[in-house]
Scaffold this motif. Structure first.
Motif, mmCIF file in Angstrom:
data_model
loop_
_atom_site.group_PDB
_atom_site.id
_atom_site.type_symbol
_atom_site.label_atom_id
_atom_site.label_comp_id
_atom_site.label_asym_id
_atom_site.label_seq_id
_atom_site.Cartn_x
_atom_site.Cartn_y
_atom_site.Cartn_z
ATOM 1 N N ARG A 30 33.331 41.316 36.922
ATOM 2 C CA ARG A 30 34.764 41.241 36.666
ATOM 3 C C ARG A 30 35.175 42.336 35.697
ATOM 4 O O ARG A 30 34.546 42.517 34.651
ATOM 5 N N ASN A 32 37.543 43.231 33.007
ATOM 6 C CA ASN A 32 38.375 42.402 32.132
ATOM 7 C C ASN A 32 39.774 42.977 31.910
ATOM 8 O O ASN A 32 40.744 42.235 31.851
ATOM 9 N N THR A 52 44.248 41.259 30.236
ATOM 10 C CA THR A 52 42.956 41.426 29.577
ATOM 11 C C THR A 52 42.061 40.201 29.811
ATOM 12 O O THR A 52 42.428 39.294 30.554
ATOM 13 N N SER A 53 40.925 40.185 29.151
ATOM 14 C CA SER A 53 40.010 39.054 29.298
ATOM 15 C C SER A 53 40.722 37.784 28.868
ATOM 16 O O SER A 53 41.511 37.794 27.923
#
Length: 115
Positions: A30, A32, A52-53
């Motif tokens: 993934r 992020n 974002t994450s």
């Protein structure tokens, strides 16, 4: 190496909507941080929206309340839903991904808003 492909740009009248899509390939992990930037003729490239994450988001003041960035069900896809478009939103829109501290860019997709 991460590759980004955008789609969904086009010509729309002021007040209309468009949805941009970006698909990243080249990694099974993934990504992020992904974002959308835009660049109008004669202007510098500017950040439009970022995710974002943890799926936190942030937007440029000029698009807050009108644009929404989100992740797709497929891994490493991101969308930009653009509503209430204005002529000043006209620009080439670029997808961006940050992967191992490197920036990756798509080829850009043109969005033109007529008044």
């Amino acid at each position: 190496q991460v590759q980004l492909v955008e789609s969904g740009g086009g010509l729309v009248q002021a007040g209309g909507s468009l949805r941009l899509s970006c698909a990243a390939s080249g990694t099974t992990f993934r990504i992020n941080t992904m974002a959308w930037y835009r660049q109008a003729p004669g202007n510098q490239r500017e950040l439009v929206a970022i995710i974002t994450s943890g799926d936190g988001t942030n937007y440029a003041d000029s698009v807050k309340g009108r644009f929404t960035i989100s992740r797709g069900n497929a891994k490493n896809t991101v969308y930009l839903q653009m509503n209430s478009l204005k002529p000043e939103d006209t620009a080439v829109y670029y997808c961006n991904a940050v992967w191992y501290s490197r920036n990756y860019w798509g080829q850009g997709t043109q969005v033109t808003v007529s008044s």
